[in-house]
Design a protein around this motif. Structure first.
Motif, short mmCIF file in Angstrom:
data_model
loop_
_atom_site.label_atom_id
_atom_site.label_comp_id
_atom_site.label_asym_id
_atom_site.label_seq_id
_atom_site.Cartn_x
_atom_site.Cartn_y
_atom_site.Cartn_z
N ILE A 32 -38.12 16.75 18.25
CA ILE A 32 -36.63 17.11 17.71
C ILE A 32 -36.54 18.14 18.87
O ILE A 32 -37.09 19.32 18.67
N LEU A 33 -34.83 18.12 19.00
CA LEU A 33 -35.12 18.86 20.20
C LEU A 33 -33.45 19.81 20.01
O LEU A 33 -32.89 19.67 19.43
N ASP A 34 -33.65 21.08 19.85
CA ASP A 34 -32.45 22.27 19.98
C ASP A 34 -31.75 22.21 21.13
O ASP A 34 -32.39 21.69 22.77
N TRP A 35 -30.67 22.23 20.99
CA TRP A 35 -29.75 22.12 22.33
C TRP A 35 -30.48 23.70 23.50
O TRP A 35 -29.70 23.54 24.39
N MET A 36 -29.73 25.10 23.01
CA MET A 36 -30.02 25.57 23.61
C MET A 36 -31.12 26.36 23.43
O MET A 36 -31.47 26.51 22.33
N LEU A 37 -31.82 26.59 24.83
CA LEU A 37 -33.24 26.49 25.08
C LEU A 37 -33.67 27.72 26.58
O LEU A 37 -32.70 27.82 26.90
N PRO A 38 -33.93 28.62 26.48
CA PRO A 38 -34.55 29.63 27.22
C PRO A 38 -35.63 28.57 28.16
O PRO A 38 -36.61 27.90 27.59
N GLY A 39 -35.37 28.84 29.46
CA GLY A 39 -36.35 28.26 30.27
C GLY A 39 -35.20 26.77 30.95
O GLY A 39 -35.35 26.55 31.80
N LEU A 40 -35.11 26.25 29.84
CA LEU A 40 -34.63 24.70 30.70
C LEU A 40 -33.40 24.04 28.75
O LEU A 40 -34.13 24.30 28.34
N SER A 41 -32.66 24.17 29.33
CA SER A 41 -31.53 23.73 28.05
C SER A 41 -31.64 22.42 28.16
O SER A 41 -32.70 21.26 28.52
N GLY A 42 -32.28 22.13 25.88
CA GLY A 42 -32.34 20.92 25.78
C GLY A 42 -31.47 19.68 26.48
O GLY A 42 -32.20 18.83 26.74
N GLU A 44 -39.08 7.14 28.24
CA GLU A 44 -37.30 6.75 28.35
C GLU A 44 -36.89 6.22 27.10
O GLU A 44 -35.96 6.68 26.31
N ARG A 45 -37.55 5.69 25.94
CA ARG A 45 -37.30 4.89 24.85
C ARG A 45 -37.54 6.46 23.95
O ARG A 45 -37.67 6.12 22.60
N LEU A 46 -38.15 7.25 23.90
CA LEU A 46 -38.53 8.29 22.98
C LEU A 46 -37.52 9.07 22.37
O LEU A 46 -36.49 9.24 22.66
N PRO A 47 -37.37 8.45 20.68
CA PRO A 47 -36.45 8.53 19.86
C PRO A 47 -35.84 10.59 20.38
O PRO A 47 -37.03 10.84 19.86
N ILE A 48 -35.29 10.85 20.50
CA ILE A 48 -34.70 12.41 20.04
C ILE A 48 -33.34 12.97 19.10
O ILE A 48 -32.93 11.78 19.09
N ILE A 49 -34.35 13.71 18.16
CA ILE A 49 -33.18 13.89 17.43
C ILE A 49 -32.16 15.34 17.90
O ILE A 49 -33.29 16.14 17.79
N MET A 50 -31.57 15.87 18.26
CA MET A 50 -31.24 17.05 18.73
C MET A 50 -30.26 17.41 17.64
O MET A 50 -29.32 17.22 17.06
N LEU A 51 -30.57 18.94 17.90
CA LEU A 51 -29.86 19.79 16.81
C LEU A 51 -29.59 21.43 18.00
O LEU A 51 -29.35 21.41 19.39
N THR A 52 -28.04 21.29 16.90
CA THR A 52 -27.58 22.43 17.83
C THR A 52 -26.46 22.72 17.02
O THR A 52 -26.27 22.15 15.50
N ALA A 53 -25.87 24.11 17.19
CA ALA A 53 -24.95 24.32 16.84
C ALA A 53 -23.25 24.49 16.64
O ALA A 53 -22.54 24.55 16.33
N GLY A 61 -28.32 10.59 26.34
CA GLY A 61 -29.62 10.44 26.08
C GLY A 61 -30.18 10.44 24.79
O GLY A 61 -31.19 10.00 23.85
N ALA A 62 -30.22 11.34 23.75
CA ALA A 62 -30.24 11.65 21.97
C ALA A 62 -29.78 10.80 21.39
O ALA A 62 -28.05 9.34 21.78
N ASP A 63 -30.54 10.21 20.73
CA ASP A 63 -30.31 9.37 19.47
C ASP A 63 -29.81 9.07 18.70
O ASP A 63 -29.08 8.78 17.83
N ASP A 64 -29.89 10.80 17.33
CA ASP A 64 -29.08 11.09 17.06
C ASP A 64 -28.99 12.57 17.07
O ASP A 64 -29.02 13.59 18.11
#
Length: 252
Positions: free
Chosen positions: A51-61, A75-84, A98-101
């Protein structure tokens, strides 16, 4: 359910909320606050879902997602992206790297939990199944019972978790450090020699007489559930020989 989920979110309150709800459903949860730290951690241990936020310090989501898709192990890791960011163009951008959701803040926690379950059911069904099988060993996650050739095997809670961890990835060699993280968790300090002790207890419990030891010791690397154990052991189940004879007679 014992899937490992990594949450990369820099809002502490939201990170705590997500961890609480995910752990309540039985998942193992790692929380990370920075994108650059997540980049390093995900090279060490690959979770079952991110579960990955879009805006992050150090390196963006977005950049982290792009990097993960270039590595064979993620490369096949399921990723759900959270963002405002709710605009269509931003959703398209998140999915294109590459986000899945894609979940827009603020979001419904029950809905997010449902999306997590649905994604794991699709890509890692063994992680949400209540029954695991390897050769002549059957493990029931709900009743915490283990049977080998029909005989009930009495295991302590740590040995049960250790066997379950092995059975989720037969054939894969786990270092002692990986076993510590996967079974005991990062928040508990346990000496690596403790792994050897519990593997020994597990072997003693599941092996009787001349039964084959399904746990393989890899010198200098760690332990694995033998990938050949499943095929060879199924042939040893009661009735397997008579079934084979009946099949051969039908062929003749």
């Amino acid at each position: 359910m014992n899937a490992r989920i990594a949450v990369v979110e820099d809002e502490e309150a939201l990170s705590v909320l997500l961890r609480y709800n995910l752990e309540a459903e039985g998942y193992i949860v790692d929380t990370i606050m920075r994108g650059d730290e997540a980049d390093i951690r995900l090279k060490e241990i690959v979770p079952d879902l991110l579960i990955l936020d879009w805006m992050l310090p150090g390196l963006s989501g977005v950049e982290l997602c792009r990097r993960l898709r270039t590595r064979p192990e993620t490369e096949r890791l399921p990723i759900i992206m959270l963002t405002a960011r709710g605009e269509e163009s931003e959703r398209v951008r998140g999915l294109s790297v590459g986000a899945d959701d894609y979940v827009v803040k603020p979001f419904s926690t029950p809905e997010l939990m449902a999306r997590v379950r649905a994604m794991l059911r699709r890509v890692r069904p063994e992680k949400i199944s209540t029954l695991l099988n390897a050769g002549d060993i059957d493990l029931d996650r709900e009743t915490h019972r283990v049977r080998r050739l029909g005989r009930e095997v009495k295991l302590g809670p740590t040995e049960f978790k250790l066997l379950e961890f092995f059975m989720q990835s037969p054939g894969r060699v786990f270092s002692r450090e990986q076993l510590l993280d996967g079974v005991w968790g990062r928040d508990i300090y346990v000496d690596e020699r403790t792994v050897d002790v519990h593997v020994g207890r597990l072997r003693k419990a599941i092996n009787r007489g001349r039964q084959r030891d399904p746990i393989r010791t890899v010198r200098g690397a760690g332990y694995a559930l033998d990938e050949n154990f499943s095929a060879s052991s199924k042939a040893a189940r009661p009735g397997a020989a008579s079934l084979a004879s009946a099949r051969d007679s039908l062929v003749e």
